[in-house]
Design an enzyme around this catalytic site. Structure first.
Site, PDB file in Angstrom:
ATOM      1  N   ASP A  21      18.772 -46.135  14.456  1.00  0.00           N
ATOM      2  CA  ASP A  21      19.926 -46.593  15.228  1.00  0.00           C
ATOM      3  C   ASP A  21      20.059 -45.823  16.539  1.00  0.00           C
ATOM      4  O   ASP A  21      19.691 -44.648  16.615  1.00  0.00           O
ATOM      5  CB  ASP A  21      21.199 -46.425  14.380  1.00  0.00           C
ATOM      6  CG  ASP A  21      22.352 -47.264  14.912  1.00  0.00           C
ATOM      7  OD1 ASP A  21      22.102 -48.235  15.653  1.00  0.00           O
ATOM      8  OD2 ASP A  21      23.514 -46.937  14.594  1.00  0.00           O
ATOM      9  N   ASN A  69      22.168 -58.435  12.078  1.00  0.00           N
ATOM     10  CA  ASN A  69      21.764 -58.316  13.486  1.00  0.00           C
ATOM     11  C   ASN A  69      21.590 -59.675  14.189  1.00  0.00           C
ATOM     12  O   ASN A  69      21.514 -59.734  15.423  1.00  0.00           O
ATOM     13  CB  ASN A  69      20.504 -57.458  13.649  1.00  0.00           C
ATOM     14  CG  ASN A  69      20.730 -55.973  13.402  1.00  0.00           C
ATOM     15  OD1 ASN A  69      19.858 -55.275  12.889  1.00  0.00           O
ATOM     16  ND2 ASN A  69      21.899 -55.452  13.773  1.00  0.00           N
TER      17      ASN A  69
END
Ligand code: IPE
Ligand code: IPE
Ligand code: MG
Length: 234
Positions: A21, A69
């Protein structure tokens, strides 16, 4: 370098999983589009995975794209898929020649035909290799469980047990992660390895994924070996 201690009660760090991330923020800090962060992050992925294998960690899993996502702007999703595509053709194909067995965790069905074909080819071609590299693409822990249960039920099973569920997951036959590392400062799992993570040690760092170094892996491993894993015992 990682010093793997031996001795009674030490569970070797044999499977490390990464929540990669912070790519977007990394790019933004440089005044660049988020996509640039994903491109640089792909290079970090290879560097880190290869380092882990050199340090005798047999299994590496990375979270590349979650079932959530897809909510991102189409332009960003497309560019992540393009980066994945070119990485499969170049970086991962080279790793497969380097004794790395590549498997994709997640539902491939919504991906493009060409991407799916490349993924399957790479999985087949590398199937006999020693080091295990799992790449989670269109992966969600909950979706994985629902999919596993549905498969078992449709094959006629009426009562399930833990072993049956484990064997129906994308990670069938693989060890659970000993350590999950999340970069980028958030302290959550974001639907990653829901079933497999119940006894994983968790390590969070503020370092953004593209900045992650081998030294950070050493630190995470050192931290791991300083913990006591009791698995419910005393
Ligand atoms: C992680 O980085 C990569 C993917 C989710 C594909 P992000 O894109 O989430 O980066 P941040 O968290 O916005 O900085
Ligand atoms: C988790 O990162 C997914 C991947 C790294 C692929 P996100 O950036 O999508 O997670 P949230 O939105 O912060 O939970
Ligand atoms: Mg993020």
């Amino acid at each position: 370098m990682i010093n793997h201690p031996t001795g009674d009660g030490v569970k070797p760090l044999s499977h490390i999983a990464f929540i990669m991330d912070g790519n977007g923020r990394w790019a933004k800090k440089r005044g660049m589009p988020r996509e640039y962060g994903h491109t640089i992050g792909a290079g970090t992925f290879r560097k880190i995975a290869e380092y882990c294998f050199r340090q005798n960690i047999g299994t590496v899993t990375v979270y590349a794209f979650s079932t959530e996502n897809w909510k991102r702007p189409k332009q960003e999703v497309d560019s992540i898929m393009r980066i994945l595509d070119s990485y499969i053709k170049l970086g991962m194909a080279e790793m497969a020649k380097d004794n790395v067995r590549i498997r994709f965790l997640g539902d491939k069905s919504p991906l493009s035909d060409s991407l799916r074909r490349e993924m399957l080819e790479l999985e087949e071609k590398s199937a006999a290799n020693k080091y295990a590299l799992n790449i989670a693409v269109n992966y969600g822990g909950r979706a994985e469980l629902v999919n596993a249960v549905n498969r078992l039920v449709s094959s006629g099973e009426k009562e399930l047990n833990e072993d049956m569920i484990s064997s129906a997951l994308y990670t069938a036959g693989q060890p659970d992660p000993d350590l999950i590392v999340r970069t980028g400062g958030e302290m959550r799992l974001s639907n990653f390895l829901t079933w497999q993570s119940v006894y994983s040690e968790l390590y969070f760092t503020d370092v953004l994924w593209p900045d992650l170094t081998e030294r950070d892996i050493d630190l995470a491993a050192e931290n791991y070996y300083n913990r006591q894993r009791r698995f419910g015992g005393v």
